[in-house]
Each structure stands twice: as structure tokens, then as C-alpha cells.
Design a protein around this motif. Structure first.
Motif, PDB file in Angstrom:
ATOM      1  N   ASN A   8       0.856  -1.174   0.000  1.00  0.00           N
ATOM      2  CA  ASN A   8       0.000   0.000   0.000  1.00  0.00           C
ATOM      3  C   ASN A   8       0.897   1.231   0.000  1.00  0.00           C
ATOM      4  OD1 ASN A   8      -1.909   2.151   1.227  1.00  0.00           O
ATOM      5  ND2 ASN A   8      -3.272   0.460   0.721  1.00  0.00           N
ATOM      6  N   ALA A  52      -3.673  -0.905  -3.937  1.00  0.00           N
ATOM      7  CA  ALA A  52      -2.545  -1.727  -3.496  1.00  0.00           C
ATOM      8  C   ALA A  52      -1.793  -2.288  -4.697  1.00  0.00           C
ATOM      9  CB  ALA A  52      -3.032  -2.862  -2.603  1.00  0.00           C
ATOM     10  N   LEU A  89      -2.255   5.493  -5.309  1.00  0.00           N
ATOM     11  CA  LEU A  89      -3.308   5.556  -4.298  1.00  0.00           C
ATOM     12  C   LEU A  89      -4.408   6.539  -4.682  1.00  0.00           C
ATOM     13  CD1 LEU A  89      -1.094   5.498  -1.072  1.00  0.00           C
ATOM     14  CD2 LEU A  89      -2.294   3.588  -2.144  1.00  0.00           C
TER      15      LEU A  89
END
Length: 290
Positions: A135, A189, A284
């Protein structure tokens, strides 16, 4: 690099010690493997099993507090038995296997494919390990302490382990992971497969000074590894290029070892930090916008 253990029945194979720590179980097993250890599993069973059949296992990244796997941080044991029913006659281990069969674990696809459904083979403890997905936190752990669940990859090497772990945990390595992984998991992710590991570019461990790397790793293991933004000194809520990289002191010390060998200029070092932070942030943010 290999997959961790695929049990086929985690609630049977993974156990927690009752009234003692994993570290204490390991110490008992070394001195007297016949000692009965009180344990419980995830299916509600609780009883005793001989210490020789219980090995420390790393089940979740959340268990690992530092860059070095410490036995005192581990919470689980794995039932590791290679003996036949005949050899196990009169043991609590056999009683546990029989209990498992009453629950139908031996009929599960992964389990019934083994010669002995309860025998997970003889996986070797690795020198390092990494996650299957990333992540905003990048980390490769120095292991030599426990077996690992299939949520991890085992990494084996004959090189100096401190040198090896420094190379894996450099920002250059993280950049390579970001460039070679695939974003197809939830919340942005990064999916990282075994075959993609061969594409990671790291410095050859033999290029490093053993004493220097050991000192850096030992200092770094005194704290948790934070998000890549904290490690490199960026605010993810602001444009990355409008900020000056300000890596944590021990993070900078690690990276400088690699950067110095590569002969990177100050501007080139900053560019590595910018690139890593931008790749993670863009990954992200893209996931949030979908």
C-alpha cells in the motif's frame, strides 16, 4: 523467492500458545521437545500438543514491529508434523490429527492432495521476506526466525544478510518494485508476484561494507517502518515536487550507503525520492478516484 506456507486449513494448522509466549515455546522445544504445550486454534479447539510439532510462524505483517523479525513479536505457531500415524501412536499430536479429521479438514482440496494431509512438508526458514502486496509502506524483513504464511514470500540468499537487507530496503529497490508491480488490487494496493521479483534492481550485496551495514540495520530495527511518505519526508496531501525530500535520519543513512556506491549526485538522490513518492501517491489517488 518462494511462496509461504499454503496450509489449506489455517484454523487447524495455526495455533496460539495458551499462558505462554511463542518465544517460550521455542525455548522449551529446544530443551525438551516432548513437553506438552497448551494451545488453541481458530476453530475453538483447545488442548495440548508436543513442543516438537510446534514451530514459530509469521502469519501477518502486523505482527512484525521492526525491520528484523523478532521471535518475541510473533503470536502464532504452526502444526508441523512429518510423522506417520504409526510413529505418532500415543501422542497428543495424533489425537489432534484425529480431531481434525472429524472436522473434515483432510477432505479439503489442498490437504487431501498431500501424502499425509497433516504434513506441510519441510519448508526452510528464509533469510528475508516480503509482502505479496504494497500500500503506502515498503519493507523487506530480515528473517532467520520463523516460517511464513502464504501472505508472504520467502527470500533465500547465501550473501551477507545485513548487506542483502540493506539492498532490498533501499529507495532504489522500492522504486523498482513500484515500476514492476501491478495495480489491480483494492484501494490502489500494488500486487507483487514471484515472477516479478526477478525484475527488481538492487545493488550486489558484495559491494557493501559488512560492519557499516550491520550498524545501520541494527539502528533501523529500533523503530517501526512507517509509510513511504513519512520515511522520505513528504506530505502526501501536497504536490510532491513542491517539497524538499527530508528522509528520516536512519532511512537516509541506509540510502546513502547505496547512493554512495552508485555515485549518485545530490540531485539524483532527490530524484529517486521524488519518483518513489510520486508513484505511490499517484497509485493511491487513482484508486480513490475510481
Amino acid at each position: 523467492m518462494r511462496f509461504g506456507i499454503k496450509t489449506g486449513a489455517n484454523e487447524f494448522f495455526y495455533l496460539k500458545p495458551v499462558g505462554m509466549s511463542v518465544k517460550e515455546v521455542v525455548e522449551i522445544a529446544e530443551k525438551n521437545p516432548d513437553t506438552l504445550i497448551p494451545v488453541k486454534n481458530g476453530a475453538g479447539w483447545e488442548g495440548e500438543i508436543e513442543a516438537e510439532f510446534l514451530k514459530p510462524v509469521i502469519k501477518s505483517p502486523r505482527e512484525l514491529k521492526t525491520i528484523i523479525v523478532r521471535i518475541e513479536d510473533l503470536n502464532h505457531l504452526v502444526f508441523m508434523c512429518h510423522k506417520s500415524e504409526r510413529e505418532l501412536k500415543g501422542t497428543r499430536a495424533l489425537e489432534y490429527i484425529k480431531w481434525g479429521e472429524k472436522q473434515g479438514y483432510h477432505k479439503r482440496p489442498t490437504c487431501k492432495g498431500r501424502e499425509r494431509w497433516w504434513d506441510l512438508g519441510e519448508p526452510q526458514v528464509s533469510q528475508a521476506l516480503c509482502m505479496m502486496s504494497y500500500n503506502d509502506r515498503h519493507i523487506f524483513w530480515l528473517n532467520n526466525r520463523g516460517l511464513v504464511d502464504a501472505r508472504f514470500y520467502d527470500i533465500y540468499t547465501h550473501k551477507n544478510t545485513y548487506n542483502f537487507i540493506i539492498c532490498l530496503n533501499s529507495s532504489i529497490s522500492f522504486l523498482s518494485v513500484e515500476l514492476n508491480g501491478r495495480v489491480n488490487l483494492g484501494e490502489g494496493a500494488l500486487d507483487f508476484k514471484v515472477y516479478e521479483s526477478h525484475e527488481i534492481v538492487i545493488l550486489h550485496p558484495d559491494c557493501l561494507n559488512n560492519e557499516v551495514t550491520k550498524n545501520v540495520v541494527e539502528k533501523l530495527c529500533a523503530r517501526p517502518i512507517y509509510s513511504i511518505f513519512t520515511e522520505l519526508g513528504f506530505d502526501p496531501n501536497k504536490p510532491i515536487r513542491e517539497q524538499e525530500p527530508n528522509p528520516l535520519p536512519d532511512r537516509k543513512a541506509l540510502d546513502d550507503i547505496i547512493f554512495d556506491v552508485l555515485g549518485l549526485t545530490e540531485e539524483e538522490r532527490k530524484e529517486v525520492y521524488y519518483a518513489v513518492a510520486e508513484l505511490v501517491k499517484n497509485r493511491l489517488e487513482k484508486a480513490r478516484s475510481v
